[in-house]
Design an enzyme around this catalytic site. Structure first.
Site, PDB file in Angstrom:
ATOM      1  N   LYS A 195      21.346 -23.625 -31.238  1.00  0.00           N
ATOM      2  CA  LYS A 195      21.689 -24.277 -29.959  1.00  0.00           C
ATOM      3  C   LYS A 195      22.334 -23.247 -29.020  1.00  0.00           C
ATOM      4  O   LYS A 195      22.089 -23.264 -27.812  1.00  0.00           O
ATOM      5  CB  LYS A 195      22.639 -25.447 -30.192  1.00  0.00           C
ATOM      6  N   TYR A 225      22.300 -24.339 -37.312  1.00  0.00           N
ATOM      7  CA  TYR A 225      22.108 -25.313 -36.219  1.00  0.00           C
ATOM      8  C   TYR A 225      22.841 -24.846 -34.968  1.00  0.00           C
ATOM      9  O   TYR A 225      22.257 -24.732 -33.881  1.00  0.00           O
ATOM     10  CB  TYR A 225      22.608 -26.702 -36.641  1.00  0.00           C
ATOM     11  N   THR A 264      25.636 -28.836 -27.481  1.00  0.00           N
ATOM     12  CA  THR A 264      26.683 -29.344 -28.370  1.00  0.00           C
ATOM     13  C   THR A 264      27.948 -28.487 -28.290  1.00  0.00           C
ATOM     14  O   THR A 264      27.874 -27.294 -27.949  1.00  0.00           O
ATOM     15  CB  THR A 264      26.152 -29.336 -29.827  1.00  0.00           C
ATOM     16  N   ASP A 265      29.070 -29.074 -28.685  1.00  0.00           N
ATOM     17  CA  ASP A 265      30.319 -28.301 -28.753  1.00  0.00           C
ATOM     18  C   ASP A 265      30.316 -27.337 -29.935  1.00  0.00           C
ATOM     19  O   ASP A 265      31.170 -26.449 -30.017  1.00  0.00           O
ATOM     20  CB  ASP A 265      31.539 -29.237 -28.829  1.00  0.00           C
ATOM     21  N   GLU A 266      29.347 -27.502 -30.864  1.00  0.00           N
ATOM     22  CA  GLU A 266      29.368 -26.666 -32.077  1.00  0.00           C
ATOM     23  C   GLU A 266      29.094 -25.196 -31.762  1.00  0.00           C
ATOM     24  O   GLU A 266      29.371 -24.321 -32.583  1.00  0.00           O
ATOM     25  CB  GLU A 266      28.376 -27.209 -33.119  1.00  0.00           C
TER      26      GLU A 266
END
Ligand code: NAD
Ligand code: TYD
Length: 354
Positions: free
Chosen positions: A162, A158, A132-134
Site C-alpha cells: 500500500k 500488505y 491505510t494507516d498501516e
C-alpha cells in the site's frame, strides 16, 4: 458518473450503497471478485440502472482504458486491493501484483484519459486512492498519533504494498500534475466485512462456540472506525479535498484487541445469550510475525479543512455490527464455504487455535 474499483468488497460495497442512497450520479464498479468480493453485498441494487458492474482486474490496462473511454467518469476511486495482513505474510505475491502494479495500471490509464480531457472536465477530474494507516508503521504507547507528514515505515508485505502504491500516486501528481487525492484510514468494521478480519471472525466463532483467537498478549492497539464514517470521509475528500493532498481518516477510538473482543462478547451475551458467557471462549494463540503494536490517527486535517468527523461511536458501531451479523446469517453462509474453510485451517491450525 464515477468509476470505482473493488466495489464488491467490504468498504467498496458500503461506499457504493452510501453513494447511491445520497445521490443519483451513476457508478461503474470494476471488481475482480476475488475471495473477498461478493456481489451479494450489492443485492439491494439489482435492477438499479445507476450501478454498472464489470468483472475484471485493475491490472488489465486495456480493460481499464476502455472503461474510461466508454463511461467518461469525472473521478476514479481505487478501493481494490488485497487487504489482509495475515494473507500477505503467507503469500505476498498477489499483494505486489494487485496493490502495486494494479494501482500503477490504474494511474497510467487515468493519466492518458485525463490528458485527453479539456476545460472543466479536466479541471474537475480526480483520482482518489484509498489507503491505510498501516503505511506509517507501528507506534509506541506514548507516541503521538500518525499525521499526514509522518514518515512511511510499513512493516508487513500488505503495508509495504500500500505504501508503494501511495508513493506512485504522489509521483503522478508531482510529475504529471494528475489531480490525485489519497486517504489513509484506520481499521474499519461494520456490515459486509469478510470474516477473516478480527471483528467478524470473533462474532462468527462466538456464535459457533469456537475459540476466539487472540494473537500474542491481546494488547495491540488499533483505532476503530465504523465503515459508514470512512465512506462519508471519502465522499467529503472527493468533494472538497485539495488535489495532491493526503487526508488521514480515523475514529478517535483507540482500543486494544482484548477490549474489542470483550465488547463484542458483551454485546452477544445481551443479544444472543448462550449457556456460558462468550468471553469464556477467548484463547491466546501464537502471535502474528512482525505484529504492529499500535496504530493511532490524528485526523485534525480532515476535521479542520473539510469539516468532517465520524458520526458513530465505538459502542454504537460495535452493537450495530453484531446485530447486522445476527440478522444476515444467509450472507454469512454464502461467504464461509470452501475457500474460507481453507484459510481458517491454514492460518489458525499452526497457531494452535483450530
Ligand atoms: P476487501 O478485501 O474486503 O475488498 C477488496 C475488493 O477488491 C474485493 O471486492 C476484491 O474482489 C477486489 N479486488 C482485489 N483484487 C482485485 C483486482 N486485481 N482487480 C479488481 N478488483 C480486485 O478490502 P476492504 O477492507 O474493503 O478494503 C478496501 C480498501 O480500503 C483497500 O484498498 C484497503 O487497503 C483499504 N483500507 C482498508 C481498511 C480496513 O480496515 N479494511 C482500512 C483502511 C484502508
Ligand atoms: P485485522 O482485523 O487483521 O486488521 P489489521 O491487522 O489490519 O489491523 O486485525 C486487527 C487486530 O486483531 C490485529 O492486532 C491482529 C489481531 N487479530 C487477532 O488477535 N486474532 C485474529 O484472529 C485476527 C484475525 C486478528
Amino acid at each position: 458518473m464515477i468509476l470505482i474499483t473493488g466495489g464488491a468488497g467490504f468498504i467498496g460495497s458500503n461506499f457504493v450503497l452510501q453513494w447511491l442512497a445520497a445521490q443519483d450520479e451513476a457508478v461503474v464498479n470494476l471488481d475482480k471478485l476475488t475471495y473477498a468480493g461478493n456481489l451479494r453485498n450489492l443485492d439491494s441494487l439489482r435492477g438499479d440502472a445507476r450501478h454498472f458492474f464489470v468483472r475484471g482486474d485493475i491490472d488489465d490496462p486495456e480493460l481499464v482504458s476502455q472503461l474510461l473511454r466508454e463511461h467518461r467518469p469525472r473521478a476514479v476511486l481505487n478501493f481494490a486491493a488485497e487487504s489482509h495482513v495475515d494473507r500477505s505474510i503467507l503469500g505476498p505475491a498477489e499483494f505486489v501484483r494487485t496493490n502495486i502494479h494494479g494501482t500503477f495500471t490504474m494511474l497510467e490509464a487515468a493519466r492518458a484519459y485525463w490528458a485527453g480531457l479539456e476545460g472543466e472536465a479536466k479541471q474537475g477530474f480526480r483520482f482518489l486512492q484509498v489507503s491505510t494507516d498501516e503505511v506509517y508503521g507501528s507506534l509506541g504507547a506514548d507516541d503521538a498519533a500518525f499525521c499526514e507528514t509522518t514518515a512511511y515505515a510499513p512493516n508487513s508485505p500488505y503495508a509495504a504494498s500500500k505504501a508503494a502504491a501511495d508513493h506512485m500516486v504522489r509521483a503522478y501528481h508531482h510529475t504529471y500534475g494528475l489531480p490525485t487525492l489519497t486517504t489513509n484510514c484506520s481499521n474499519n468494521y461494520g456490515p459486509f466485512q469478510f470474516p477473516e478480519k478480527l471483528i467478524p471472525l470473533v462474532i462468527l466463532n462466538a456464535l459457533a462456540g469456537k475459540p476466539l483467537p487472540i494473537y500474542g498478549d491481546g494488547l495491540n492497539v488499533r483505532d476503530w472506525l465504523f465503515v459508514d464514517d470512512h465512506c462519508s470521509g471519502i465522499r467529503r475528500v472527493l468533494e472538497a479535498g485539495r488535489p495532491g493532498e493526503v487526508y488521514n481518516i480515523g475514529g478517535n477510538s483507540e482500543k486494544n484487541n482484548l477490549e474489542v473482543v470483550r465488547t463484542l462478547c458483551a454485546a452477544l451475551d445481551e443479544l444472543r445469550p448462550a449457556a456460558k458467557p462468550y468471553a469464556s471462549l477467548i484463547t491466546y494463540v501464537k502471535d502474528r510475525p512482525g505484529h504492529d503494536r499500535r496504530y493511532a490517527i490524528d485526523a485534525a486535517r480532515i476535521r479542520r479543512d473539510l469539516a468532517w468527523q465520524p458520526a458513530e461511536n465505538f459502542a454504537g458501531g460495535m452493537r450495530r455490527t453484531v446485530q447486522w451479523y445476527l440478522d444476515h446469517q444467509e450472507w454469512v453462509a454464502s461467504v464461509t464455504s470452501g475457500e474460507y474453510q481453507k484459510w481458517m485451517s491454514a492460518n489458525y491450525q499452526e497457531r494452535g487455535a483450530a
